[in-house]
Design an enzyme around this catalytic site. Sequence first.
Site, mmCIF file in Angstrom:
data_model
loop_
_atom_site.group_PDB
_atom_site.id
_atom_site.type_symbol
_atom_site.label_atom_id
_atom_site.label_comp_id
_atom_site.label_asym_id
_atom_site.label_seq_id
_atom_site.Cartn_x
_atom_site.Cartn_y
_atom_site.Cartn_z
ATOM 1 N N PHE A 10 1.088 -1.357 -0.134
ATOM 2 C CA PHE A 10 0.201 0.298 0.126
ATOM 3 C C PHE A 10 0.742 1.052 0.051
ATOM 4 C CE2 PHE A 10 -2.242 2.744 3.600
ATOM 5 C CZ PHE A 10 -2.724 3.897 1.965
ATOM 6 N N THR A 132 6.536 2.797 12.415
ATOM 7 C CA THR A 132 4.731 3.229 13.317
ATOM 8 C C THR A 132 4.892 3.479 14.693
ATOM 9 O OG1 THR A 132 2.657 2.164 13.732
ATOM 10 C CG2 THR A 132 4.377 0.379 13.708
ATOM 11 N N ASP A 133 3.507 4.169 14.700
ATOM 12 C CA ASP A 133 3.140 5.015 16.002
ATOM 13 C C ASP A 133 2.750 3.699 17.280
ATOM 14 O OD1 ASP A 133 0.139 4.150 15.123
ATOM 15 O OD2 ASP A 133 -0.039 6.124 15.295
ATOM 16 N N GLU A 134 2.536 2.200 16.651
ATOM 17 C CA GLU A 134 2.420 1.639 17.211
ATOM 18 C C GLU A 134 3.398 1.183 18.212
ATOM 19 O OE1 GLU A 134 -0.569 -1.321 16.240
ATOM 20 O OE2 GLU A 134 -0.967 0.088 14.158
ATOM 21 N N TYR A 158 2.460 -7.425 15.777
ATOM 22 C CA TYR A 158 2.966 -6.517 14.920
ATOM 23 C C TYR A 158 3.504 -5.590 15.881
ATOM 24 C CZ TYR A 158 2.662 -2.719 12.127
ATOM 25 O OH TYR A 158 3.233 -1.333 10.690
ATOM 26 N N LYS A 162 7.905 -4.785 15.380
ATOM 27 C CA LYS A 162 7.997 -2.689 14.285
ATOM 28 C C LYS A 162 9.000 -2.928 15.243
ATOM 29 C CE LYS A 162 7.378 -1.282 10.948
ATOM 30 N NZ LYS A 162 7.712 -1.515 9.745
ATOM 31 N N TYR A 215 -15.293 -2.928 15.579
ATOM 32 C CA TYR A 215 -14.663 -4.158 16.950
ATOM 33 C C TYR A 215 -15.157 -3.592 18.027
ATOM 34 C CZ TYR A 215 -11.531 -6.384 13.585
ATOM 35 O OH TYR A 215 -10.889 -6.863 12.685
ATOM 36 N N ASP A 289 -14.481 -7.031 19.600
ATOM 37 C CA ASP A 289 -13.156 -6.846 20.082
ATOM 38 C C ASP A 289 -11.823 -7.442 20.004
ATOM 39 O OD1 ASP A 289 -12.055 -4.018 20.298
ATOM 40 O OD2 ASP A 289 -11.890 -4.144 21.646
ATOM 41 N N ARG A 290 -10.679 -6.393 19.473
ATOM 42 C CA ARG A 290 -9.582 -7.008 19.365
ATOM 43 C C ARG A 290 -8.919 -7.256 20.524
ATOM 44 N NH1 ARG A 290 -5.392 -3.616 15.359
ATOM 45 N NH2 ARG A 290 -6.609 -4.379 13.885
HETATM 46 P P1 NAD Z 1 1.584 -3.486 3.240
HETATM 47 O O1 NAD Z 1 1.467 -5.185 3.977
HETATM 48 O O2 NAD Z 1 0.333 -3.277 2.248
HETATM 49 O O3 NAD Z 1 3.428 -3.550 2.308
HETATM 50 C C1 NAD Z 1 3.848 -4.499 2.708
HETATM 51 C C2 NAD Z 1 4.893 -5.252 1.578
HETATM 52 O O4 NAD Z 1 5.868 -5.841 1.225
HETATM 53 C C3 NAD Z 1 3.954 -5.898 0.286
HETATM 54 O O5 NAD Z 1 3.999 -5.192 -1.247
HETATM 55 C C4 NAD Z 1 4.586 -7.757 0.795
HETATM 56 O O6 NAD Z 1 4.900 -8.407 -0.123
HETATM 57 C C5 NAD Z 1 5.464 -6.538 0.996
HETATM 58 N N1 NAD Z 1 7.026 -7.749 1.990
HETATM 59 C C6 NAD Z 1 6.484 -8.492 3.214
HETATM 60 N N2 NAD Z 1 7.071 -9.119 3.904
HETATM 61 C C7 NAD Z 1 7.858 -9.386 2.427
HETATM 62 C C8 NAD Z 1 9.757 -9.661 2.711
HETATM 63 N N3 NAD Z 1 9.726 -10.945 3.470
HETATM 64 N N4 NAD Z 1 10.413 -9.649 1.367
HETATM 65 C C9 NAD Z 1 9.829 -8.869 1.042
HETATM 66 N N5 NAD Z 1 8.785 -8.149 0.385
HETATM 67 C C10 NAD Z 1 7.917 -8.495 2.145
HETATM 68 O O7 NAD Z 1 2.345 -2.327 4.104
HETATM 69 P P2 NAD Z 1 1.944 -0.900 4.745
HETATM 70 O O8 NAD Z 1 0.763 -0.417 4.979
HETATM 71 O O9 NAD Z 1 2.147 -0.671 2.991
HETATM 72 O O10 NAD Z 1 3.054 -0.961 5.586
HETATM 73 C C11 NAD Z 1 4.263 -0.436 4.308
HETATM 74 C C12 NAD Z 1 5.466 -0.332 5.858
HETATM 75 O O11 NAD Z 1 4.877 1.028 6.974
HETATM 76 C C13 NAD Z 1 5.686 -1.301 6.855
HETATM 77 O O12 NAD Z 1 6.623 -1.039 7.586
HETATM 78 C C14 NAD Z 1 5.126 -0.707 8.462
HETATM 79 O O13 NAD Z 1 4.557 -0.949 9.762
HETATM 80 C C15 NAD Z 1 4.788 1.141 8.026
HETATM 81 N N6 NAD Z 1 3.303 1.762 8.491
HETATM 82 C C16 NAD Z 1 1.690 1.547 7.802
HETATM 83 C C17 NAD Z 1 1.412 2.291 8.625
HETATM 84 C C18 NAD Z 1 -0.180 1.593 7.767
HETATM 85 O O14 NAD Z 1 -1.127 2.731 7.636
HETATM 86 N N7 NAD Z 1 -0.394 1.149 6.593
HETATM 87 C C19 NAD Z 1 1.350 2.834 9.594
HETATM 88 C C20 NAD Z 1 2.711 3.561 9.513
HETATM 89 C C21 NAD Z 1 3.456 2.819 9.064
HETATM 90 O O1 DAU Z 2 -1.138 3.066 13.695
HETATM 91 C C1 DAU Z 2 -0.578 2.702 12.453
HETATM 92 C C2 DAU Z 2 -0.590 1.780 12.001
HETATM 93 O O2 DAU Z 2 -1.731 1.734 11.401
HETATM 94 C C3 DAU Z 2 0.399 0.356 11.064
HETATM 95 O O3 DAU Z 2 2.022 0.209 12.133
HETATM 96 C C4 DAU Z 2 -0.975 -0.713 10.447
HETATM 97 O O4 DAU Z 2 0.529 -1.183 10.228
HETATM 98 C C5 DAU Z 2 -1.431 -0.389 10.217
HETATM 99 O O5 DAU Z 2 -2.545 -1.580 10.334
HETATM 100 C C6 DAU Z 2 -2.781 -0.034 11.197
HETATM 101 O O6 DAU Z 2 -2.573 -0.781 11.961
HETATM 102 P P1 DAU Z 2 -4.521 -0.596 12.909
HETATM 103 O O7 DAU Z 2 -4.541 -1.915 13.519
HETATM 104 O O8 DAU Z 2 -4.857 0.892 13.407
HETATM 105 O O9 DAU Z 2 -5.477 -0.273 11.590
HETATM 106 P P2 DAU Z 2 -6.593 -1.359 10.918
HETATM 107 O O10 DAU Z 2 -7.042 -0.123 10.008
HETATM 108 O O11 DAU Z 2 -6.562 -2.512 11.342
HETATM 109 O O12 DAU Z 2 -7.224 -0.492 12.505
HETATM 110 C C7 DAU Z 2 -7.695 0.557 12.523
HETATM 111 C C8 DAU Z 2 -9.010 1.254 14.041
HETATM 112 O O13 DAU Z 2 -10.250 0.021 13.249
HETATM 113 C C9 DAU Z 2 -8.338 -0.171 15.323
HETATM 114 O O14 DAU Z 2 -8.787 0.759 15.539
HETATM 115 C C10 DAU Z 2 -9.308 -1.846 14.739
HETATM 116 C C11 DAU Z 2 -10.424 -1.179 13.962
HETATM 117 N N1 DAU Z 2 -11.001 -2.185 13.443
HETATM 118 C C12 DAU Z 2 -10.299 -2.531 12.101
HETATM 119 C C13 DAU Z 2 -11.028 -3.803 11.441
HETATM 120 C C14 DAU Z 2 -9.759 -4.105 10.230
HETATM 121 C C15 DAU Z 2 -12.763 -2.533 13.191
HETATM 122 O O15 DAU Z 2 -13.262 -1.935 14.206
HETATM 123 N N2 DAU Z 2 -13.318 -3.124 12.630
HETATM 124 C C16 DAU Z 2 -12.454 -3.682 11.288
HETATM 125 O O16 DAU Z 2 -13.229 -4.803 9.948
#
Ligand code: NAD
Ligand code: DAU
Length: 354
Positions: A10, A132-134, A158, A162, A215, A289-290
Amino acid sequence: MILVTGGAGFIGSNFVLDWLAQCDEPVVNLDKLTYAGNLENLASLQGDARHLFVQGDLGDRALVDRLLAENRPRAVLHFAAESHVDRSIHGPEDFIQTNIVGTFRLLEAVRAHWSALPADEKAAFRFLHVSTDEVYGTLSQEAPAFAETHPYEPNSPYSASKAASDHLVRAWHHTYGLPVLTTNCSNNYGPYHFPEKLIPLMIVNALAGKPLPVYGDGLQVRDWLYVQDHCSAIRRVLEAGRLGETYNVGGWNEKPNIEIVHTVCALLDELRPKADGSSYKAQITHVQDRPGHDRRYAIDARKIERELGWKPAETFDTGIRKTVQWYLAHPEWVQHVQSGSYRDWVSRQYGADA
Ligand code: NAD
Ligand code: DAU
């Protein structure tokens, strides 16, 4: 040239598209293509010589050594990770392997490469770790937002994985002098977001007439940032960040989940009204809930603004509207993700030998 890991996911794919829209510096994109990697995201780059895609694991030392030696990138931007909290609860193993062991192997490969560079290339080299902020854990309602000095208190497999990777990156700087930068960002949303995460899941389920699973009480708070703002923050940190520093990145957009779901429903009611005139809100269902669910995240993004002059360009209102419009305009992308056929993209697009 830069080397990106996870550039078919993404955020990574948004970053690669954005990078090549803004400059001609080539990108080597190393991605394993797990379920979260989707080359359809990068279809507009087909035939573009500035983009070299390599399918492989970041933990494959021989492959990474070869890519570094052949391409001599000036920077490595590390996006690749297992990223979904719920999947980490059901099966943490892949998170340990990719996020911790994989990051370790990547760091070792990069260290070997960087150590052997001539002085000028060595001084200019950067390793940027996308995190990530997590890692900071959870906040009470009244607590101040996470600053970079907040203690690490990860709560899910997760976030623990990280956090471990952040510590490795930090140690490789302190011990070996590797020129690293780390960003800790809040929840992203926008185009190409895999519909296992809250916002895209709500959009695609709503359109399919399925339940919208919230959730628990839905009052958990996240800070939301439009993905292109995350990309611009990463570019800015790469350009001007101080070595060894971490930068928190956020959208100043704290919102409870239930409000996010209501906003998505209201936009769909406006842009794709249901034939019977009812609201998509009627599909909302509260589910279990998760486990260990973090109650609140909030990012204090003043350091990156003060030091590097970065601020988000999108408000939540503009970003979420663009996002819903993008999903409505790309039903094929959604359909391929849902059917799993996006995984056949490489052979469909490039032939059986690709
Ligand atoms: P994503 O899950 O959409 O994409 C991850 C990508 O990494 C995929 O294309 C996958 O094929 C690739 N990948 C996974 N394992 C691999 C491996 N062993 N070798 C090579 N490639 C591999 O994740 P995203 O949401 O795009 O997140 C990208 C980065 O940003 C992550 O490090 C995540 O922790 C961080 N991040 C995400 C968010 C968010 O809201 N999505 C927020 C803050 C930080
Ligand atoms: O904060 C940054 C993080 O945000 C990234 O590091 C992670 O990669 C990314 O997946 C995301 O984590 P969250 O757990 O916050 O995202 P998610 O979209 O899974 O969930 C967002 C919130 O919504 C969380 O409180 C759980 C809730 N949720 C999620 C899903 C999938 C629901 O209530 N229902 C759902 O079906």
